[in-house]
Scaffold this active site. Structure first.
Site, mmCIF file in Angstrom:
data_model
loop_
_atom_site.group_PDB
_atom_site.id
_atom_site.type_symbol
_atom_site.label_atom_id
_atom_site.label_comp_id
_atom_site.label_asym_id
_atom_site.label_seq_id
_atom_site.Cartn_x
_atom_site.Cartn_y
_atom_site.Cartn_z
ATOM 1 N N SER A 60 0.792 -1.237 0.000
ATOM 2 C CA SER A 60 0.000 0.000 0.000
ATOM 3 C C SER A 60 0.825 1.289 0.000
ATOM 4 O O SER A 60 0.238 2.374 -0.050
ATOM 5 C CB SER A 60 -0.962 0.012 1.189
ATOM 6 N N LYS A 63 0.027 3.858 -2.613
ATOM 7 C CA LYS A 63 -0.985 4.910 -2.479
ATOM 8 C C LYS A 63 -0.370 6.283 -2.282
ATOM 9 O O LYS A 63 -1.045 7.305 -2.502
ATOM 10 C CB LYS A 63 -1.931 4.568 -1.330
ATOM 11 N N SER A 115 -6.128 3.493 4.293
ATOM 12 C CA SER A 115 -5.615 2.582 3.260
ATOM 13 C C SER A 115 -6.719 1.926 2.450
ATOM 14 O O SER A 115 -6.630 0.755 2.065
ATOM 15 C CB SER A 115 -4.720 1.499 3.894
ATOM 16 N N LYS A 224 2.718 6.029 6.169
ATOM 17 C CA LYS A 224 1.821 5.105 5.454
ATOM 18 C C LYS A 224 2.325 3.685 5.653
ATOM 19 O O LYS A 224 3.516 3.420 5.544
ATOM 20 C CB LYS A 224 1.800 5.446 3.951
#
Length: 402
Positions: A60, A63, A115, A224
């Site tokens: 992820s 992103k 997320s 993140k």
């Protein structure tokens, strides 16, 4: 008395466990994660790295790229109608419903903070029709506008695909670029956000445990998380202690505890050993009979506190290196063009020599050429012998020590 001593011992353990470590320069941390890098966000200097250019799966962390692309290329006030395909994407979600209307900014927030794979897919469809077309535009953007070299994304969210990959270095470069944008900074550093959706009213809390307080780190400013089976644990973090702005990327740890411990260790190491300063380049640098100059009279650099060296490569790059000859920062120099009158003078001399050579006896020419070759060989051998010990693997020509 024994009871007081016991409590004192517990307090000491707590302080030792959660205080920042002070690293000496030679104590480079050993980490469990397979790949990692720490970069100074404003200067781009590399302060720590482990397998930073190895191809890895980002999960992820993808992103981050989707977010900055959307912020720069989209209109965050746009109203997006969620498709059935977006609402049914696998993995972590913000539980969007088919035909739900959501602003593009809210989708970016849901994607970064919680997320949400459904939010990422809805963004891709809104901007470019489908995930494949979005990925093509995203890759062009990452390569041409941000300057990554070893990244290829096949989707907007990071779910596993064998052709969806990056490196720690590229991921740090993307994150550094994103951290120049205030909107991105605000969302990347959001700890919690009230969310009112068609089927889900809640408070989104950042999954990054240094940011949300589960594993507190004093200087953390944003982050993140990422996880898929093939990528294992991945983590992107930004931190600022008032002197340095750092970006840390850590990839492929087996356990969540390891990814956070590794991140804390390499951030502590970087804060302990490096400092930002204004660097004054030399007036000129010489490399292979060429003269190079800096574009700027002063350059912001990040350097080891114990001192650093300058090395100039054959292709005109200025390397700031530590005492182990490891390049920390690379500065591109400009080649100085020769004045036209000097070029013309060289051409005139060469032309005269060519014309005069036809009148010289062939034997004299051959003897003279032989003598010149022997002399040049002796000079070159002596020069190379003196310089060989100084050459680094970058092929530097000129060096200054600070």
């Amino acid at each position: 008395m024994m009871k007081k001593a016991f409590y004192f011992f517990i307090v000491l353990i707590f302080i030792f466990q959660f205080s920042h470590k002070a690293y000496a320069e030679e104590d480079i941390p050993e980490i469990l994660s397979e790949s990692a890098i720490v970069m100074e966000s404003t200067t781009g200097a590399v302060l720590y790295e482990k397998n930073a250019e190895d191809i890895m799966y980002p999960a992820s962390l993808t992103k981050i790229a989707t977010a900055i692309y959307t912020i720069e290329k989209g209109n965050l006030n746009d109203e997006v109608i969620v498709s059935e395909e977006a609402s049914s994407v696998d993995g972590t979600k913000v539980y969007l419903e088919k035909d739900e209307k959501v602003t593009l900014k809210k989708l970016v927030q849901g994607m970064l903070i919680n997320s949400g794979n459904d939010a990422a897919y809805a963004i891709a469809e809104h901007l470019h029709g489908d995930a494949a077309n979005f990925s093509k535009h995203l890759n062009d953007y990452l390569k041409n506008e941000i300057g990554v070299e070893n990244t290829n994304f096949t989707n907007p969210h990071g779910l596993y695909d064998k052709n969806h990959y990056t490196t720690a270095k590229d991921m740090a470069t993307i994150t550094n670029y994103a951290l120049e944008n205030k909107t991105f900074i605000d969302i990347f550093g959001t700890k919690e956000l009230k969310w009112e959706g068609e089927s889900w009213d809640t408070t989104l809390i950042s999954h990054h445990q240094m940011l949300n307080g589960e594993r507190p780190y004093e200087w953390i400013t944003g982050g993140k998380t990422g996880y898929v089976n093939e990528a294992k644990q991945t983590l992107a973090s930004s931190a600022n202690n008032g002197a340095l702005n750092l970006t840390a990327i850590v990839l492929k740890a087996d356990y969540k505890r390891d990814i956070y411990k590794d991140t804390a260790n390499i951030l502590d190491y970087s804060f302990s050993n490096y400092v930002n300063k204004e660097f004054v380049p030399a007036k000129e640098y010489k490399a292979d009979d060429r003269i190079y100059k800096s574009k700027e009279p002063n350059i912001s650099v990040t350097v080891p506190k114990t001192g650093f060296n300058e090395e100039v490569t054959k292709d005109g790059r200025l390397l700031i290196t530590d005492n182990e000859d490891r390049a920390v920062q690379v500065i591109k120099l400009e080649k100085e063009e020769q004045p036209q009158e000097i070029v013309s003078a060289h051409q005139a001399i060469n032309s005269t020599a060519d014309e005069g050579s036809t009148t010289l006896p062939i034997k004299s020419i051959m003897l003279g050429a032989g003598a010149v070759i022997i002399l040049l060989t002796i000079v070159l051998f002596t020069f190379m012998k003196r310089r060989r010990a100084q050459q680094s693997h970058y092929g530097y020509i000129q060096r200054r020590k600070w």
